[in-house]
Design a protein around this motif. Structure first.
Motif, PDB file in Angstrom:
ATOM      1  N   ALA A 104      -0.130   6.697  -8.053  1.00  0.00           N
ATOM      2  CA  ALA A 104      -1.502   5.587  -7.616  1.00  0.00           C
ATOM      3  C   ALA A 104      -1.750   4.186  -8.369  1.00  0.00           C
ATOM      4  O   ALA A 104      -1.872   3.007  -7.798  1.00  0.00           O
ATOM      5  N   ILE A 105      -1.562   4.708 -10.036  1.00  0.00           N
ATOM      6  CA  ILE A 105      -1.802   3.297 -10.563  1.00  0.00           C
ATOM      7  C   ILE A 105      -0.396   1.977 -10.167  1.00  0.00           C
ATOM      8  O   ILE A 105      -0.890   0.850 -10.253  1.00  0.00           O
ATOM      9  N   GLY A 106       0.519   2.759 -10.190  1.00  0.00           N
ATOM     10  CA  GLY A 106       1.540   1.715  -9.799  1.00  0.00           C
ATOM     11  C   GLY A 106       1.376   1.040  -8.279  1.00  0.00           C
ATOM     12  O   GLY A 106       1.414   0.095  -8.711  1.00  0.00           O
ATOM     13  N   MET A 107       0.759   1.587  -7.026  1.00  0.00           N
ATOM     14  CA  MET A 107       0.667   1.019  -5.822  1.00  0.00           C
ATOM     15  C   MET A 107      -0.463   0.053  -6.250  1.00  0.00           C
ATOM     16  O   MET A 107      -0.179  -0.839  -5.558  1.00  0.00           O
ATOM     17  N   ALA A 108      -1.489   0.206  -6.937  1.00  0.00           N
ATOM     18  CA  ALA A 108      -3.001  -0.423  -7.711  1.00  0.00           C
ATOM     19  C   ALA A 108      -2.487  -1.287  -7.530  1.00  0.00           C
ATOM     20  O   ALA A 108      -2.814  -2.418  -7.659  1.00  0.00           O
ATOM     21  N   SER A 109      -1.107  -1.220  -8.692  1.00  0.00           N
ATOM     22  CA  SER A 109      -0.871  -3.205  -9.419  1.00  0.00           C
ATOM     23  C   SER A 109       0.113  -3.561  -8.683  1.00  0.00           C
ATOM     24  O   SER A 109       0.556  -4.801  -8.699  1.00  0.00           O
ATOM     25  N   GLY A 110       1.153  -2.744  -7.853  1.00  0.00           N
ATOM     26  CA  GLY A 110       1.680  -3.413  -7.061  1.00  0.00           C
ATOM     27  C   GLY A 110       0.740  -4.256  -5.843  1.00  0.00           C
ATOM     28  O   GLY A 110       1.480  -5.724  -5.258  1.00  0.00           O
ATOM     29  N   ALA A 111      -0.227  -3.597  -6.141  1.00  0.00           N
ATOM     30  CA  ALA A 111      -0.650  -4.807  -4.656  1.00  0.00           C
ATOM     31  C   ALA A 111      -1.761  -5.944  -4.965  1.00  0.00           C
ATOM     32  O   ALA A 111      -3.307  -5.892  -3.924  1.00  0.00           O
ATOM     33  N   GLN A 112      -1.617  -5.876  -6.797  1.00  0.00           N
ATOM     34  CA  GLN A 112      -2.416  -6.718  -6.996  1.00  0.00           C
ATOM     35  C   GLN A 112      -4.132  -6.569  -7.347  1.00  0.00           C
ATOM     36  O   GLN A 112      -4.566  -7.523  -7.401  1.00  0.00           O
TER      37      GLN A 112
END
Length: 229
Positions: A104-112
């Motif tokens: 989830a953290i990776g997804m949020a970071s990828g979505a900036q």
């Protein structure tokens, strides 16, 4: 550098955003992995699970950066992910939660969405540490199951007092869970759930019971609910 400009559709700014997003995802999941190692209890510790947290966040961040606002790309990525079969099973639900938090953290970071990524990771790490320190959800369990064989009849009545005295001396609590005849009624098999005053008294308890006349086959099976063998 012309070939690099050609590969980057949005110029150097897009590369910088991608690098920042990946570094944020990797850094935050390192903190999550550290909390996991700090709060882990058990015997089935897996180094690969810790490493998969960091690597999984990088993968999800990369996918989110690649998809962006492109619906067609999102459908293609979803189809590619569903084609992959993940056969690795996790025996502890807590491991699944930590891995899912890293994704989830990776997804949020990828979505900036850096605010959501940072706030979510801090909240998750803080909650994990709080639950670990306070022992939330734990219950007082018996230390183990004590089994032994004692004489039946008059001889058993004479040894019963000595057995009760030894149990009261060494145990904080003890409860008889099984009592049955054996050897054609000449002996009785006893099984107690016990909690000793101190772990050092376990050996003394077994030794004392073995010294009671007629008491044989004394065994103490320890049980640790937090350990996974």
């Amino acid at each position: 550098m012309d070939w690099l400009s050609t590969l980057s559709s949005g110029g150097t700014v897009e590369w910088r955003r991608a690098v920042v997003a990946l570094l944020v995802a990797f850094g935050l999941t390192q903190g999550i992995a550290g909390v996991y190692m700090l709060t882990f209890r058990g015997l089935s510790y897996s180094r690969t699970i810790v490493q998969s947290m960091a690597m999984g966040s990088i993968i999800t961040c990369t996918l989110m950066l690649a998809v962006g606002n492109n619906i067609a790309a999102g459908i293609g990525v979803a189809g590619g992910v569903t084609a992959i079969r993940f056969r690795t099973t996790m025996r502890d639900p807590r491991d699944v939660v930590f891995v899912f938090a890293s994704l989830a953290i990776g997804m949020a970071s990828g979505a900036q969405a850096y605010g959501a990524a940072i706030a979510g990771s801090v909240m998750f790490a803080g909650a994990s540490l709080l639950l670990h320190v306070t022992g939330y959800g734990s219950r007082r369990q018996p230390d183990g199951l004590l089994r032994f064989v004692a004489p039946a009849g008059q001889a058993g009545a004479e040894s019963a007092g000595a057995i009760a005295r030894i149990l009261r001396e060494h145990c904080r609590t003890f409860s008889l869970v099984t009592l049955r005849e054996a050897a054609q009624g000449t002996v009785m098999e006893h099984a107690y759930q016990i909690s000793v005053h101190h772990p050092d008294l376990r050996v003394q308890l077994v030794t004392s019971l073995q010294g009671v006349p007629g008491v044989e086959d004394v065994s103490l099976m320890l049980q640790e609910p937090t350990l996974d063998l």
